[in-house]
Motif scaffolding. Structure first.
Motif, PDB file in Angstrom:
ATOM      1  N   PRO A 175       0.702  -1.459  -0.297  1.00 52.63           N
ATOM      2  CA  PRO A 175       0.034   0.053  -0.677  1.00 52.63           C
ATOM      3  C   PRO A 175       0.436   1.514   0.221  1.00 52.63           C
ATOM      4  CG  PRO A 175      -0.133  -1.050   2.420  1.00 52.63           C
ATOM      5  CD  PRO A 175       0.501  -1.996   0.769  1.00 52.63           C
ATOM      6  N   ARG A 176       2.154   1.452   0.198  1.00 54.52           N
ATOM      7  CA  ARG A 176       2.837   2.439   0.725  1.00 54.52           C
ATOM      8  C   ARG A 176       4.115   2.294  -0.087  1.00 54.52           C
ATOM      9  NH1 ARG A 176       0.514   0.943   5.697  1.00 54.52           N
ATOM     10  NH2 ARG A 176       2.938  -0.200   6.166  1.00 54.52           N
ATOM     11  N   PHE A 192       6.287  -2.912 -10.323  1.00 49.01           N
ATOM     12  CA  PHE A 192       4.732  -3.349 -10.108  1.00 49.01           C
ATOM     13  C   PHE A 192       4.300  -2.003  -9.209  1.00 49.01           C
ATOM     14  CE2 PHE A 192       6.291  -7.467  -8.830  1.00 49.01           C
ATOM     15  CZ  PHE A 192       6.184  -8.295  -9.721  1.00 49.01           C
ATOM     16  N   PRO A 193       3.503  -1.320 -10.200  1.00 46.24           N
ATOM     17  CA  PRO A 193       3.207  -0.064  -9.401  1.00 46.24           C
ATOM     18  C   PRO A 193       2.557  -0.087  -7.875  1.00 46.24           C
ATOM     19  CG  PRO A 193       2.234  -0.436 -11.757  1.00 46.24           C
ATOM     20  CD  PRO A 193       3.039  -1.504 -11.341  1.00 46.24           C
ATOM     21  N   ARG A 194       2.936   1.128  -7.153  1.00 47.38           N
ATOM     22  CA  ARG A 194       2.305   1.198  -6.060  1.00 47.38           C
ATOM     23  C   ARG A 194       0.123   1.023  -5.986  1.00 47.38           C
ATOM     24  NH1 ARG A 194       2.566   6.735  -1.719  1.00 47.38           N
ATOM     25  NH2 ARG A 194       0.961   6.373  -0.404  1.00 47.38           N
ATOM     26  N   GLY A 195       0.361  -0.024  -4.625  1.00 54.29           N
ATOM     27  CA  GLY A 195      -0.542   0.095  -4.265  1.00 54.29           C
ATOM     28  C   GLY A 195      -1.496  -1.423  -5.260  1.00 54.29           C
ATOM     29  N   LEU A 196      -0.811  -1.658  -6.970  1.00 57.05           N
ATOM     30  CA  LEU A 196      -1.713  -2.266  -7.301  1.00 57.05           C
ATOM     31  C   LEU A 196      -0.753  -4.004  -7.526  1.00 57.05           C
ATOM     32  CD1 LEU A 196      -0.932  -0.486 -11.004  1.00 57.05           C
ATOM     33  CD2 LEU A 196      -2.962  -0.823  -9.413  1.00 57.05           C
ATOM     34  N   MET A 197      -2.137  -5.278  -7.267  1.00 58.16           N
ATOM     35  CA  MET A 197      -1.494  -6.295  -6.756  1.00 58.16           C
ATOM     36  C   MET A 197      -0.087  -7.014  -8.166  1.00 58.16           C
ATOM     37  SD  MET A 197      -4.235  -9.512  -6.640  1.00 58.16           S
ATOM     38  CE  MET A 197      -4.323  -9.769  -8.353  1.00 58.16           C
ATOM     39  N   HIS A 198       0.063  -8.005  -7.728  1.00 52.82           N
ATOM     40  CA  HIS A 198       1.354  -8.096  -8.104  1.00 52.82           C
ATOM     41  C   HIS A 198       2.015  -9.776  -7.897  1.00 52.82           C
ATOM     42  CE1 HIS A 198       3.269  -5.388  -5.017  1.00 52.82           C
ATOM     43  NE2 HIS A 198       3.812  -7.119  -5.642  1.00 52.82           N
ATOM     44  N   PHE A 199       2.072 -10.980  -8.524  1.00 52.89           N
ATOM     45  CA  PHE A 199       2.473 -11.947  -7.791  1.00 52.89           C
ATOM     46  C   PHE A 199       3.616 -13.357  -9.660  1.00 52.89           C
ATOM     47  CE2 PHE A 199      -0.858 -11.418 -11.889  1.00 52.89           C
ATOM     48  CZ  PHE A 199      -0.071 -11.784 -13.102  1.00 52.89           C
ATOM     49  N   LEU A 200       3.929 -13.478  -8.673  1.00 54.26           N
ATOM     50  CA  LEU A 200       5.138 -13.821  -8.930  1.00 54.26           C
ATOM     51  C   LEU A 200       4.751 -15.736  -8.773  1.00 54.26           C
ATOM     52  CD1 LEU A 200       7.990 -12.191  -7.473  1.00 54.26           C
ATOM     53  CD2 LEU A 200       7.725 -12.161  -9.838  1.00 54.26           C
ATOM     54  N   MET A 201       5.853 -16.903  -9.970  1.00 60.53           N
ATOM     55  CA  MET A 201       6.210 -17.854 -10.497  1.00 60.53           C
ATOM     56  C   MET A 201       6.846 -18.194 -10.671  1.00 60.53           C
ATOM     57  SD  MET A 201       2.829 -20.949 -11.716  1.00 60.53           S
ATOM     58  CE  MET A 201       3.012 -20.334 -12.633  1.00 60.53           C
ATOM     59  N   ASN A 202       7.980 -19.376  -9.824  1.00 60.13           N
ATOM     60  CA  ASN A 202       8.919 -19.349 -10.679  1.00 60.13           C
ATOM     61  C   ASN A 202       8.455 -21.096 -11.789  1.00 60.13           C
ATOM     62  OD1 ASN A 202      11.221 -21.289 -11.522  1.00 60.13           O
ATOM     63  ND2 ASN A 202      11.984 -21.438  -9.669  1.00 60.13           N
ATOM     64  N   VAL A 203       8.610 -20.911 -13.182  1.00 62.52           N
ATOM     65  CA  VAL A 203       8.469 -21.366 -14.687  1.00 62.52           C
ATOM     66  C   VAL A 203       9.584 -21.880 -15.212  1.00 62.52           C
ATOM     67  CG1 VAL A 203       5.899 -20.532 -14.609  1.00 62.52           C
ATOM     68  CG2 VAL A 203       8.216 -19.331 -15.700  1.00 62.52           C
ATOM     69  N   GLY A 204      11.050 -22.362 -14.036  1.00 61.76           N
ATOM     70  CA  GLY A 204      11.520 -22.376 -14.812  1.00 61.76           C
ATOM     71  C   GLY A 204      11.930 -23.584 -14.605  1.00 61.76           C
ATOM     72  N   SER A 238       9.678   3.323  -0.004  1.00 64.67           N
ATOM     73  CA  SER A 238       9.602   3.342   1.233  1.00 64.67           C
ATOM     74  C   SER A 238       9.689   2.806   2.059  1.00 64.67           C
ATOM     75  CB  SER A 238       7.784   3.316   1.382  1.00 64.67           C
ATOM     76  OG  SER A 238       7.599   3.193   2.908  1.00 64.67           O
ATOM     77  N   GLN A 239      10.621   2.959   3.056  1.00 63.98           N
ATOM     78  CA  GLN A 239      11.135   2.196   4.434  1.00 63.98           C
ATOM     79  C   GLN A 239      10.622   1.568   4.780  1.00 63.98           C
ATOM     80  OE1 GLN A 239      12.752   5.473   6.702  1.00 63.98           O
ATOM     81  NE2 GLN A 239      11.812   4.212   9.024  1.00 63.98           N
ATOM     82  N   ASN A 240       9.167   1.355   4.641  1.00 61.42           N
ATOM     83  CA  ASN A 240       8.032   0.435   5.400  1.00 61.42           C
ATOM     84  C   ASN A 240       7.349   0.349   5.115  1.00 61.42           C
ATOM     85  OD1 ASN A 240       6.188  -0.703   6.952  1.00 61.42           O
ATOM     86  ND2 ASN A 240       5.669   1.371   8.256  1.00 61.42           N
ATOM     87  N   PRO A 241       6.842  -0.246   3.494  1.00 67.20           N
ATOM     88  CA  PRO A 241       5.961  -0.442   1.985  1.00 67.20           C
ATOM     89  C   PRO A 241       4.661  -0.952   2.833  1.00 67.20           C
ATOM     90  CG  PRO A 241       7.648  -2.176   2.051  1.00 67.20           C
ATOM     91  CD  PRO A 241       8.554  -0.913   2.901  1.00 67.20           C
TER      92      PRO A 241
END
Length: 223
Positions: A116-117, A153-165, A177-180
């Motif tokens: 969020p931050r 990944f823009p601030r506040g937008l939902m994002h994700f990662l998956m290892n496909v290798g 931010s020091q406290n994202p």
């Protein structure tokens, strides 16, 4: 004299500027602020204020973090995260940034979440990952990232990662931010105590299915 229209335009711009300013970490008022462990921190709605020790007491060690040489402990989704924040990296305090290392096992994921931050910049240093984010119109921006590639990944937008290798993946992420902050979507939905009837109507799930999801994502119900 200014016209009423000009005055309202000026006030609107000023309001927008103030809103943007308040939404960011505060600017530092000194070169650096190494937290003084002898004083208690002060918590505000958006920041934790760590009182500074005298700058003459700072050492080079305050500005070096060695905790990312190896992966952290892996979770049941194949993810290990090591974060550098002012808590364990004193030199970051008041500088408006933080850093993280993420290792993902083959087939592992970093489940959908958002900060969020802060905006996040991710750099793949090993492996191949499927990564992306979803904007406020529910449009997904995704692709396969390989070694050396960077994604934001823009601030506040939902994002994700998956290892496909076919090998473990290692990524480094930086935040403005020091406290994202972070909210993982599954835990926020099924682990926060939202009324069951609402969840049934929102997701078309049965009471039994809701119970299964809550036991998985709510630590209190997993006991």
């Amino acid at each position: 004299m200014y016209s009423r229209k000009t005055l309202w335009l000026f006030l609107a711009i000023l309001s927008l500027k103030v809103t943007i300013t308040l939404a960011s970490d505060p600017d530092p008022v000194q070169d650096f602020c190494i937290p003084n462990p002898t004083f208690a921190s002060i918590k505000t709605p958006h920041h934790t204020i760590l009182p500074c020790k005298n700058s003459t007491e700072a050492t080079t060690d305050d500005f070096v973090f060695s905790g990312m040489k190896a992966a952290g402990n892996f979770s049941d989704i194949g993810l290990a995260v090591v974060s550098a924040t002012p808590t364990n990296f004193p030199g970051l305090n008041t500088l408006g940034m933080s850093f993280t290392r993420a290792d993902i096992e083959v087939g592992g994921i970093n489940s959908p979440h958002f900060h969020p931050r802060a905006t996040e910049l991710v750099h793949v240093v090993q492996g191949k990952v499927y990564a992306g984010f979803v904007d406020s119109s529910n449009r997904v921006f995704d692709r396969m990232l390989e070694r050396g590639e960077v994604m934001v990944f823009p601030r506040g937008l939902m994002h994700f990662l998956m290892n496909v290798g076919d090998e473990p993946a290692t990524l480094f992420g930086s935040f403005n931010s020091q406290n994202p902050g972070m909210q993982k979507i599954p835990s926020a939905v099924f682990g926060s105590g939202i009324d069951e009837e609402l969840l049934q109507k929102a997701f078309g799930l049965s009471s039994k299915q809701i119970g299964t999801m809550r036991r998985k994502f709510d630590p209190k119900q997993a006991r």
